[in-house]
Design a protein around this motif. Structure first.
Motif, mmCIF file in Angstrom:
data_model
loop_
_atom_site.group_PDB
_atom_site.id
_atom_site.type_symbol
_atom_site.label_atom_id
_atom_site.label_comp_id
_atom_site.label_asym_id
_atom_site.label_seq_id
_atom_site.Cartn_x
_atom_site.Cartn_y
_atom_site.Cartn_z
ATOM 1 N N GLU A 48 7.556 12.452 -5.662
ATOM 2 C CA GLU A 48 7.863 11.873 -6.965
ATOM 3 C C GLU A 48 6.558 11.474 -7.652
ATOM 4 O O GLU A 48 5.586 11.119 -6.989
ATOM 5 N N LEU A 49 6.550 11.525 -8.977
ATOM 6 C CA LEU A 49 5.350 11.198 -9.734
ATOM 7 C C LEU A 49 5.123 9.688 -9.716
ATOM 8 O O LEU A 49 5.933 8.931 -10.238
ATOM 9 N N PRO A 50 4.018 9.240 -9.099
ATOM 10 C CA PRO A 50 3.745 7.795 -9.053
ATOM 11 C C PRO A 50 3.110 7.300 -10.347
ATOM 12 O O PRO A 50 2.598 8.088 -11.139
ATOM 13 N N ILE A 51 3.142 5.989 -10.498
ATOM 14 C CA ILE A 51 2.413 5.351 -11.595
ATOM 15 C C ILE A 51 1.240 4.565 -11.031
ATOM 16 O O ILE A 51 0.346 4.157 -11.742
ATOM 17 N N GLY A 52 1.251 4.353 -9.705
ATOM 18 C CA GLY A 52 0.176 3.625 -9.047
ATOM 19 C C GLY A 52 0.517 3.345 -7.599
ATOM 20 O O GLY A 52 1.428 3.945 -7.029
ATOM 21 N N VAL A 53 -0.228 2.387 -7.013
ATOM 22 C CA VAL A 53 -0.078 2.016 -5.611
ATOM 23 C C VAL A 53 0.110 0.507 -5.529
ATOM 24 O O VAL A 53 -0.619 -0.249 -6.179
ATOM 25 N N SER A 54 1.081 0.058 -4.726
ATOM 26 C CA SER A 54 1.310 -1.380 -4.565
ATOM 27 C C SER A 54 0.141 -2.029 -3.832
ATOM 28 O O SER A 54 -0.574 -1.383 -3.062
ATOM 29 N N GLY A 55 -0.048 -3.321 -4.073
ATOM 30 C CA GLY A 55 -1.121 -4.066 -3.435
ATOM 31 C C GLY A 55 -0.936 -4.195 -1.934
ATOM 32 O O GLY A 55 0.146 -3.961 -1.397
ATOM 33 N N VAL A 56 -2.004 -4.612 -1.249
ATOM 34 C CA VAL A 56 -1.968 -4.737 0.211
ATOM 35 C C VAL A 56 -1.276 -6.020 0.668
ATOM 36 O O VAL A 56 -0.892 -6.130 1.820
ATOM 37 N N GLY A 57 -1.123 -6.990 -0.222
ATOM 38 C CA GLY A 57 -0.525 -8.269 0.155
ATOM 39 C C GLY A 57 0.974 -8.177 0.363
ATOM 40 O O GLY A 57 1.642 -7.252 -0.086
ATOM 41 N N THR A 58 1.497 -9.185 1.075
ATOM 42 C CA THR A 58 2.937 -9.274 1.305
ATOM 43 C C THR A 58 3.501 -10.502 0.605
ATOM 44 O O THR A 58 2.769 -11.359 0.139
ATOM 45 N N ASN A 59 4.824 -10.589 0.576
ATOM 46 C CA ASN A 59 5.485 -11.709 -0.076
ATOM 47 C C ASN A 59 5.867 -12.817 0.907
ATOM 48 O O ASN A 59 6.741 -13.624 0.623
ATOM 49 N N ASP A 84 -4.213 4.181 -12.488
ATOM 50 C CA ASP A 84 -5.081 5.335 -12.653
ATOM 51 C C ASP A 84 -6.547 4.920 -12.766
ATOM 52 O O ASP A 84 -6.896 4.046 -13.546
ATOM 53 N N GLY A 85 -7.392 5.537 -11.957
ATOM 54 C CA GLY A 85 -8.825 5.287 -11.975
ATOM 55 C C GLY A 85 -9.293 4.228 -10.992
ATOM 56 O O GLY A 85 -10.481 4.150 -10.697
ATOM 57 N N GLU A 86 -8.397 3.394 -10.486
ATOM 58 C CA GLU A 86 -8.784 2.343 -9.541
ATOM 59 C C GLU A 86 -8.896 2.895 -8.123
ATOM 60 O O GLU A 86 -8.255 3.885 -7.783
ATOM 61 N N GLU A 87 -9.705 2.235 -7.294
ATOM 62 C CA GLU A 87 -9.754 2.541 -5.868
ATOM 63 C C GLU A 87 -8.896 1.512 -5.141
ATOM 64 O O GLU A 87 -8.882 0.335 -5.505
ATOM 65 N N CYS A 88 -8.173 1.965 -4.129
ATOM 66 C CA CYS A 88 -7.310 1.069 -3.362
ATOM 67 C C CYS A 88 -6.987 1.703 -2.011
ATOM 68 O O CYS A 88 -7.423 2.807 -1.707
ATOM 69 N N LEU A 89 -6.209 0.985 -1.227
ATOM 70 C CA LEU A 89 -5.742 1.487 0.062
ATOM 71 C C LEU A 89 -4.278 1.893 -0.044
ATOM 72 O O LEU A 89 -3.487 1.211 -0.692
ATOM 73 N N VAL A 90 -3.947 3.009 0.599
ATOM 74 C CA VAL A 90 -2.568 3.467 0.692
ATOM 75 C C VAL A 90 -2.321 3.839 2.149
ATOM 76 O O VAL A 90 -3.217 4.338 2.837
ATOM 77 N N GLU A 91 -1.123 3.549 2.640
ATOM 78 C CA GLU A 91 -0.798 3.879 4.034
ATOM 79 C C GLU A 91 -0.570 5.378 4.170
ATOM 80 O O GLU A 91 0.189 5.976 3.404
ATOM 81 N N ALA A 92 -1.221 5.977 5.146
ATOM 82 C CA ALA A 92 -1.087 7.415 5.391
ATOM 83 C C ALA A 92 0.090 7.701 6.315
ATOM 84 O O ALA A 92 0.429 6.890 7.176
ATOM 85 N N ALA A 93 0.700 8.869 6.134
ATOM 86 C CA ALA A 93 1.793 9.310 6.995
ATOM 87 C C ALA A 93 1.368 10.456 7.899
ATOM 88 O O ALA A 93 2.150 10.926 8.722
ATOM 89 N N GLU A 94 0.118 10.907 7.738
ATOM 90 C CA GLU A 94 -0.403 12.012 8.537
ATOM 91 C C GLU A 94 -1.921 12.015 8.425
ATOM 92 O O GLU A 94 -2.496 11.224 7.682
ATOM 93 N N ALA A 95 -2.564 12.921 9.146
ATOM 94 C CA ALA A 95 -4.019 13.063 9.053
ATOM 95 C C ALA A 95 -4.385 13.582 7.659
ATOM 96 O O ALA A 95 -3.748 14.491 7.135
ATOM 97 N N SER A 145 0.818 -1.224 0.000
ATOM 98 C CA SER A 145 0.000 0.000 0.000
ATOM 99 C C SER A 145 0.847 1.267 0.000
ATOM 100 O O SER A 145 0.608 2.193 0.766
ATOM 101 N N ARG A 146 1.823 1.300 -0.889
ATOM 102 C CA ARG A 146 2.691 2.482 -1.047
ATOM 103 C C ARG A 146 2.673 2.943 -2.497
ATOM 104 O O ARG A 146 2.470 2.162 -3.415
ATOM 105 N N PHE A 147 2.926 4.233 -2.694
ATOM 106 C CA PHE A 147 3.034 4.765 -4.045
ATOM 107 C C PHE A 147 4.276 4.191 -4.725
ATOM 108 O O PHE A 147 5.331 4.054 -4.106
ATOM 109 N N VAL A 148 4.113 3.840 -6.011
ATOM 110 C CA VAL A 148 5.180 3.230 -6.806
ATOM 111 C C VAL A 148 5.435 4.098 -8.033
ATOM 112 O O VAL A 148 4.502 4.661 -8.620
ATOM 113 N N ARG A 149 6.691 4.185 -8.437
ATOM 114 C CA ARG A 149 7.074 4.943 -9.637
ATOM 115 C C ARG A 149 7.831 4.024 -10.588
ATOM 116 O O ARG A 149 8.299 2.954 -10.195
#
Length: 139
Positions: free
Chosen positions: A37-48, A73-84, A17-21
């Motif tokens: 940095e300009l992202p291309i999307g967000v990584s999935g919530v799963g782990t390896n 782009d256009g998808e809904e997902c979860l990203v980890e927040a660093a602030e309110a 759940s982090r921005f990826v470039r």
């Protein structure tokens, strides 16, 4: 209809759940975003790592050479927040690929990764966003 997300391999450690470039140093690779940095999307919530493995305290979404599940782009997902963050806010990446509020004043162009769909009260919370990639100048 959202565009199809690119199929990329990790060019280093990427947390869930982090921005990826796009990698600046290798073809068909993605890396975790740094600050603004300009992202291309967000990584999935799963782990390896296997589920329920309580011994792993630093689980990653992908390490170098592994496939990245990328929400584009256009998808809904979860990203980890660093602030309110408040619903409706434009969000961008901090130095660790986490979501922070994009500046609304100043002269530095903002590389936005999405629009907050809900609100969170602080760091470490999961924020639902609609991925919306672009740059804008604060007003």
């Amino acid at each position: 209809m959202p565009a199809t997300s690119p199929q990329l391999m990790a060019g280093g450690d990427i947390y869930p759940s982090r921005f990826v470039r796009i990698s600046a140093s290798a073809d068909n690779k993605g890396t975790q975003c740094g600050a603004n940095e300009l992202p291309i999307g967000v990584s999935g919530v799963g782990t390896n790592v296997a589920p329920l493995n309580d011994l792993v305290t630093d689980a990653k979404h992908a390490t170098s050479g592994q496939n990245i599940r990328l929400h584009g782009d256009g998808e809904e997902c979860l990203v980890e927040a660093a602030e309110a963050i408040t619903r409706g806010a434009r969000v961008k990446s901090d130095a660790d690929g986490k979501a922070v509020n994009a500046a609304t004043t100043g002269t530095t162009p903002q590389n936005v990764g999405g629009i907050a769909q809900d609100s969170v009260s602080g760091a470490g919370e999961m924020l639902k966003i609609q991925v919306l990639i672009g740059s804008h100048s604060p007003q």
